[in-house]
Scaffold this active site. Structure first.
Site, PDB file in Angstrom:
ATOM      1  N   HIS A 185      -4.267  17.179 111.054  1.00  0.00           N
ATOM      2  CA  HIS A 185      -3.088  17.142 110.196  1.00  0.00           C
ATOM      3  C   HIS A 185      -1.899  17.820 110.880  1.00  0.00           C
ATOM      4  O   HIS A 185      -0.759  17.334 110.809  1.00  0.00           O
ATOM      5  CB  HIS A 185      -3.442  17.833 108.869  1.00  0.00           C
ATOM      6  CG  HIS A 185      -2.276  18.062 107.977  1.00  0.00           C
ATOM      7  ND1 HIS A 185      -1.657  19.288 107.876  1.00  0.00           N
ATOM      8  CD2 HIS A 185      -1.596  17.225 107.155  1.00  0.00           C
ATOM      9  CE1 HIS A 185      -0.652  19.204 107.019  1.00  0.00           C
ATOM     10  NE2 HIS A 185      -0.598  17.965 106.567  1.00  0.00           N
TER      11      HIS A 185
ATOM     12  N   GLU B 166      -0.486  15.479 113.369  1.00  0.00           N
ATOM     13  CA  GLU B 166       0.320  14.453 112.685  1.00  0.00           C
ATOM     14  C   GLU B 166       1.755  14.965 112.454  1.00  0.00           C
ATOM     15  O   GLU B 166       2.728  14.271 112.743  1.00  0.00           O
ATOM     16  CB  GLU B 166      -0.357  14.104 111.356  1.00  0.00           C
ATOM     17  CG  GLU B 166       0.453  13.206 110.429  1.00  0.00           C
ATOM     18  CD  GLU B 166       0.545  13.754 109.019  1.00  0.00           C
ATOM     19  OE1 GLU B 166       1.662  14.046 108.556  1.00  0.00           O
ATOM     20  OE2 GLU B 166      -0.525  13.894 108.357  1.00  0.00           O
TER      21      GLU B 166
ATOM     22  N   GLU C  64       2.875  23.981 102.715  1.00  0.00           N
ATOM     23  CA  GLU C  64       2.127  22.822 102.206  1.00  0.00           C
ATOM     24  C   GLU C  64       0.767  23.290 101.670  1.00  0.00           C
ATOM     25  O   GLU C  64       0.328  22.871 100.595  1.00  0.00           O
ATOM     26  CB  GLU C  64       1.953  21.789 103.331  1.00  0.00           C
ATOM     27  CG  GLU C  64       1.325  20.483 102.859  1.00  0.00           C
ATOM     28  CD  GLU C  64       1.232  19.425 103.969  1.00  0.00           C
ATOM     29  OE1 GLU C  64       1.620  19.698 105.112  1.00  0.00           O
ATOM     30  OE2 GLU C  64       0.734  18.317 103.665  1.00  0.00           O
TER      31      GLU C  64
END
Lengths: 426, 428
Positions: B67, B70, B142
């Site tokens: 992640h 990404e 996040e």
């Protein structure tokens, strides 16, 4: 570009909007009922569609109704509620397969209209009252739906900001109704309201799909007979000219703080300056190329999400972000600085062109979904303006830098709402 | 270029495997404004133990690195890729799942430029010490956002209950502690191992000419020097049949309790048509037990044990698979008990008959047609299916041929008390 053509025809009390297109595998019916938002009716209106979609005279239990929908190749039926400016809108959507894509050629469209008619006109009722058990169980679910906002802090912060910002206005009401009013509703008071809503609400039906428009018109005449009615207009509240900004801080057991800031613009959908306001919002905070994203997230690493959006029929601009408890001061000052940059015109022609391209792209993408088409076209009903996609596009193209600066200067801070955890720095 | 026609659905799919191994699919959708493209690598959060390219032994990498990678792909020496997409009128995004990392854009103009931007930015990594450090603050926010989200915690909490060792139990984004260990060198190592074209799939759907799109991609790929890469060696520990925890409760700042019951499959080794049939028959079975037209659903609803957040689903990937049933509830213990009871007694087959089966199949077929209106669904699901050797367009024929025997057998294979677990979120 594929411009959507809408044909509109009033059939007594129902305004029928048809959008003929062969791009979908399904046909979609969106039924809309509009009335002014008010404390007296908000909870009744929030409950009513859920009672109507749970059963009917012919399908007296949810199990029977849902089994019938499954039989129609999983026709989907759902209801939802929205606030648009000073109005409270009930939507009921039925989407069913177009049988040309099935090996079984049973005509499904007529059945969908029969079902809509059944749900709206023949509810499960007796002597001027809905079924008691249905109403009680939908009241319980509605209560959970209202309370659910407390468990989703992003939505909660947004709701709290609106409640604080619009505290003397109907717009502060919860779209799903008010908890205090729920116990007072009975199967007969709800039935009385149902009759009133069917008699008085402004009714619109959107039909989107590969359809025969004459056939659809015939179904509406035959199955959805509603008398003509005058449109009930809510008075438009634009807010005061001078605002004394308020700051509200609330402490809760949360790890991430939510910073939500509300501004008044005085500009609504359909106003001449609305296109400029949309571009303003796009440069300021609407996208991942916007000032807020670049400065709060990419440069300062304060947030994962930070964005602004418009409440298009209420003239509000809302900024939202999730930050650390200790970042309040830094985040609010960066956001204020960026708004000041907008007012000073610190943005390039390239940013304007880029933002126009992205907004136009977003609109065209929205028009690729049947629901999106209905929502976009319904803006015309709420705003009582008549704007088609070409006019919208032209309006967007015509905006120049000075228009955006003019709009930026009208944006006034109203309320800062901060939901934070325990270890907040002063 | 190959063409595959689906006559009943009135769709035609175009395919070509590039010389470097990249699979490219194009599905024209005329009448649509939007073109949607996904560029996906078969690399997700579970791939945390593997033999890196050009190394002999396996390594373990920090939780959340796929992640993190990404996020970092969007930053380049000359600026941010989001900016470039929006100058070209597109909106771009990306997501990381357990098994995939997908980069995507949608646009109604400049499709060629946007497609080139998509391919080029994913094939050109640029990581520095400074940009990696800066991202830790953003991803940290996040992670805390999800920490406060009770539905998220419930879902991942239940998966963590079901599995002893399998890395599906690790949060996709990792933790603030685990991402603090990530360095640019680790990102490059993961990138070079998993982002070779032979491990990736490009899907384009929209009002496009397939020949042009495929020629454009071919030219783009031929201009880049990819050498052939051996297949990737991923390491997974043996997973016991039993669940790691039968029950877990999380105390959170919520008003309404939440409860989910999970069951893990005892065998997640299927691929291709066999896996597709298993996934579809288990989803039909769950629909026959818990769908809105069932007696069970109506009883649970009337008793106030469930509301409109109630859901049920079975999904499987290579190496793991589970069903999940539940939602918000006034009585989490009673709901758990009822759901388990319904599941356990269903293996005697008395819950379904031919008429109910045919109804559920019709519902699923209609649902599939509805999903085909969505370019996002088509691209994302086609890719997921393809990575498991399944064919998205076989859904309707397989559904039409399901029998009660299939449903009974699937129920017997899946449902077992020892593979069930419950996760609850309760008010503090």
């Amino acid at each position: 570009m594929n411009i959507t053509t809408e044909t509109v025809k009033a059939i007594d009390g129902v305004k029928l909007h048809q959008i003929k297109t062969d791009k979908y595998k399904t046909n979609t019916i969106v039924w809309k009922m509009k009335a002014p938002l008010s404390k007296d009716t908000v909870t009744l209106r929030a409950l009513l569609p859920h009672v109507l979609e749970s059963s009917s005279a012919a399908y007296p239990t949810t199990a029977k109704l849902r089994a019938y929908l499954d039989e129609l190749y999983g026709a989907s039926l759902y209801v939802d509620l929205s606030k648009k400016g000073e109005y409270h809108i009930i939507s009921m959507t039925i989407e069913m397969a177009n049988e040309k894509f099935l090996s079984d050629q049973t005509p499904l469209l007529r059945k969908a209209f029969e079902l809509l008619s059944e749900l709206l006109l023949r509810p499960l009722s007796n002597n001027g009252a809905f079924d008691r058990e249905v109403v009680e169980s939908e009241k319980r679910t509605l209560k959970q739906r209202i309370q659910a906002v407390n468990d989703d802090k992003m939505r909660y912060a947004n709701l709290r900001l609106v409640q604080e910002m619009c505290k003397d206005e109907a717009y502060a009401l919860h779209v799903h109704g008010e908890l205090d009013d729920l116990p007072l509703i009975t199967e007969s008071s709800l039935y009385q309201y149902y009759e009133r809503a069917l008699a008085e609400d402004e009714l619109d039906l959107y039909m989107i799909g590969d359809i025969d428009t004459n056939e659809v018109e015939q179904y509406v005449r035959e199955l959805l007979p509603f008398k003509n009615r005058p449109v009930k207009e809510a008075s438009l509240i634009r807010g005061n000219d001078s605002i004394e900004p308020e700051t509200i801080k609330e402490e809760q057991d949360v790890k991430q703080a939510k910073l939500n800031i509300g501004y008044r613009t005085g500009i609504n959908y359909g106003d001449p300056e609305y296109s400029a306001l949309q571009i303003f919002n796009g440069i300021f905070g609407g996208f991942s190329h916007s000032k807020l994203f670049i400065n709060v997230r990419e440069k300062a690493s304060l947030a994962y999400y930070v964005a602004s959006r418009l409440e298009s029929h209420k003239g509000l601009l809302m900024v939202m972000s999730g930050i650390d408890n200790s970042s309040y001061g830094q985040a609010t000052s960066i956001i204020e600085e960026q708004l000041e940059e907008m007012r000073k015109g610190t943005f390039t022609e390239e940013e304007i062109t880029q933002t126009k391209a992205v907004i136009q792209n977003q609109m065209l993408e929205t028009m690729d979904t049947a629901r999106g088409v209905a929502e976009v076209l319904y803006h015309n009903i709420v705003s009582q303006k008549k704007m088609d996609l070409t006019q919208w596009m032209n309006g967007m193209e015509a905006v120049i830098k000075e228009d955006i600066i003019t709009v930026a200067k009208k944006v006034q801070l109203d309320t800062i709402y901060f939901l934070h955890g325990k270890e907040v720095q002063k | 270029m190959e063409q595959i026609a689906f006559d009943q659905l009135q769709e035609k799919l175009y395919y070509e495997k590039m010389a470097n191994g990249l699979d490219v699919y194009v599905l024209p959708k005329h009448g649509f404004n939007k073109t949607f493209a996904t560029f996906t690598t078969k690399y997700g959060s579970i791939d945390n133990h593997f033999v890196p390219l050009d190394k002999n032994g396996p390594v373990k990498v920090p939780d959340g690195i796929a992640h993190f990678l990404e996020h970092k792909m969007f930053e380049k020496e000359d600026g941010d890729v989001f900016q470039q997409f929006s100058r070209q009128g597109a909106s771009a995004n990306a997501f990381t799942s357990f098994t995939r990392t997908a980069y995507l854009f949608s646009s109604t103009s400049n499709v060629q430029e946007n497609l080139t931007t998509l391919i080029d930015f994913v094939q050109d990594p640029y990581f520095t010490k400074e940009t990696v450090e800066k991202e830790k603050g953003i991803i940290g926010q996040e992670i805390t956002m999800y920490d406060d989200n009770p539905d998220w915690r419930l879902y991942y909490g239940l998966i963590a209950n079901l599995y002893h060792h399998h890395p599906v139990k690790i949060d996709i984004a990792g933790t603030i502690a685990s991402i603090s260990d990530i360095t640019k060198d680790m990102l490059y190592e993961c990138y070079h191992t998993f982002y070779h074209p032979s491990n990736m799939l490009l899907f384009v759907v929209g009002p496009v000419e397939p020949e042009e799109i495929i020629a454009q991609v071919r030219k783009n790929q031929d201009s880049k020097n990819y050498s052939e890469q051996p297949s990737i060696e991923r390491i997974f520990d043996q997973e016991p049949q039993t669940v790691a925890e039968k029950l877990s409760t999380l105390r959170m700042n919520v008003q309404t309790p939440k409860c989910m019951v999970g069951i893990k499959t005892n065998d997640a080794s299927q691929q291709g048509a066999e896996m597709l049939k298993k996934e579809l028959s288990l989803n039909v079975m769950l629909d026959l037990l818990f769908g809105k037209s069932t007696q069970h659903y109506n009883d649970l609803y009337r008793e106030g044990l469930i509301d409109d957040t109630f859901s049920y689903d079975y999904s499987q990937e290579s190496g793991f698979g589970f069903a999940m049933i539940g939602g918000d509830t006034s009585d989490p213990n009673k709901l758990a008990e009822k759901v388990k009871e319904i599941l356990l007694q269903s293996t005697n087959g008395s819950n379904w008959d031919e008429a109910a089966l045919q109804r559920s199949i019709k519902k699923k077929i209609g649902g599939f047609l509805r999903a085909l209106n969505s370019p996002e669904y088509i691209a994302n699901q086609f890719t997921r299916y393809s990575f498991n050797d399944m064919d998205l367009f076989q859904i309707v024929p397989i559904l039409e041929n399901l029998t009660l025997d299939d449903i009974n057998q699937s129920a017997k294979e899946l449902i077992s008390e020892e593979r069930m677990s419950v996760c609850q979120v309760l008010p503090k």
